[in-house]
Design an enzyme around this catalytic site. Structure first.
Site, PDB file in Angstrom:
ATOM      1  N   GLY A   5       0.828  -1.199   0.000  1.00  0.00           N
ATOM      2  CA  GLY A   5       0.000   0.000   0.000  1.00  0.00           C
ATOM      3  C   GLY A   5       0.862   1.248   0.000  1.00  0.00           C
ATOM      4  O   GLY A   5       2.011   1.237  -0.439  1.00  0.00           O
ATOM      5  N   CYS A   6       0.322   2.320   0.524  1.00  0.00           N
ATOM      6  CA  CYS A   6       1.010   3.612   0.559  1.00  0.00           C
ATOM      7  C   CYS A   6       2.328   3.498   1.317  1.00  0.00           C
ATOM      8  O   CYS A   6       2.363   3.024   2.451  1.00  0.00           O
ATOM      9  CB  CYS A   6       0.103   4.639   1.230  1.00  0.00           C
ATOM     10  SG  CYS A   6       0.918   6.207   1.566  1.00  0.00           S
ATOM     11  N   PHE A   7       3.403   3.948   0.693  1.00  0.00           N
ATOM     12  CA  PHE A   7       4.708   3.793   1.352  1.00  0.00           C
ATOM     13  C   PHE A   7       4.886   4.698   2.559  1.00  0.00           C
ATOM     14  O   PHE A   7       5.761   4.469   3.385  1.00  0.00           O
ATOM     15  CB  PHE A   7       5.887   3.905   0.392  1.00  0.00           C
ATOM     16  CG  PHE A   7       5.907   5.054  -0.577  1.00  0.00           C
ATOM     17  CD1 PHE A   7       5.314   6.279  -0.309  1.00  0.00           C
ATOM     18  CD2 PHE A   7       6.569   4.906  -1.795  1.00  0.00           C
ATOM     19  CE1 PHE A   7       5.370   7.334  -1.213  1.00  0.00           C
ATOM     20  CE2 PHE A   7       6.635   5.959  -2.713  1.00  0.00           C
ATOM     21  CZ  PHE A   7       6.037   7.168  -2.410  1.00  0.00           C
ATOM     22  N   TRP A   8       4.064   5.728   2.713  1.00  0.00           N
ATOM     23  CA  TRP A   8       4.147   6.557   3.917  1.00  0.00           C
ATOM     24  C   TRP A   8       3.844   5.708   5.161  1.00  0.00           C
ATOM     25  O   TRP A   8       4.518   5.815   6.180  1.00  0.00           O
ATOM     26  CB  TRP A   8       3.149   7.712   3.852  1.00  0.00           C
ATOM     27  CG  TRP A   8       3.428   8.724   2.793  1.00  0.00           C
ATOM     28  CD1 TRP A   8       4.576   8.897   2.076  1.00  0.00           C
ATOM     29  CD2 TRP A   8       2.515   9.732   2.325  1.00  0.00           C
ATOM     30  NE1 TRP A   8       4.434   9.945   1.199  1.00  0.00           N
ATOM     31  CE2 TRP A   8       3.192  10.478   1.321  1.00  0.00           C
ATOM     32  CE3 TRP A   8       1.214  10.073   2.655  1.00  0.00           C
ATOM     33  CZ2 TRP A   8       2.583  11.543   0.664  1.00  0.00           C
ATOM     34  CZ3 TRP A   8       0.598  11.132   2.001  1.00  0.00           C
ATOM     35  CH2 TRP A   8       1.282  11.861   1.008  1.00  0.00           C
TER      36      TRP A   8
END
Length: 199
Positions: free
Chosen positions: A32-35
């Site tokens: 998913g979102c790398f953040w």
């Protein structure tokens, strides 16, 4: 004589530094979102560095805007540098699988597209074997109630994401996305993986 002793000490310390860095290994995950992924893995004991980036696509040096279109073939990933003497690869996999939904194809929550796919990029045959065995066990025991769709692929070119994506949560913790999405994930992680976290 003092000069010779000093030179020997410098060489010995340089050698020990080289030996320490030689022990470090890399793991690459797309979940998913790398953040979110970056914030999770930064907190693990034995993890020395986490870089957000792009992997698995055909375009050289893709930009965030290009990857967001879903047409480059890249996944948002994190490259984790870790010390296997302090945290094992299968422990990283446990955190990987328990901090996202590996049963949804090309999607994590509201984030939809191939760039958000669940994927493990292995760096050697040992990582491949461990990941495949772990995935099989998850599916055999129906650990998630549905089949795990995580792809297991050989590591390819890793492109570091733009600087404003790096260390995102730590630098932008007050932003709504960090408070609403990342912080609850970290709170859950604190409960599940307390023994594995840095103090």
């Amino acid at each position: 004589m003092k000069t010779i002793v000093l030179m020997v000490m410098v060489l010995l310390s340089a050698g020990s530094v080289g030996a320490q860095s030689a022990k470090l290994q890399k793991a690459t995950f797309g979940n998913g979102c790398f953040w979110c992924s970056e914030a999770v893995f930064q907190r693990l004991k034995g993890v020395t560095a986490v870089r957000s980036g792009y992997e698995g696509g055909a375009v050289v040096n893709p930009t965030y805007e290009q990857v967001c279109t879903g047409t480059t073939g890249h996944a948002e990933v994190i490259e984790v540098t870790y010390d296997p003497a302090k945290i094992k690869y299968d422990e990283l996999l446990e955190v990987f699988w328990k901090t996202h939904d590996p049963t949804t194809l090309n999607r994590q929550g509201a984030d939809i597209g191939t760039q958000y796919r669940s994927v493990i990029f292995y760096h050697n045959n040992e990582q491949k074997a461990v990941a495949e065995k772990y995935k099989k066990e998850l599916n055999d025991t129906r650990a998630f109630g549905k089949p795990v769709v995580t792809a297991i692929e050989k590591a390819s070119a890793f492109y570091v994401a733009e600087s404003y994506h790096q260390n995102y949560f730590n630098l932008n913790g007050e932003k709504p996305y960090c408070k609403l999405v990342i912080l609850p994930k970290l709170d859950k992680m604190e409960k599940v993986f307390k023994a594995k976290l840095k103090h």
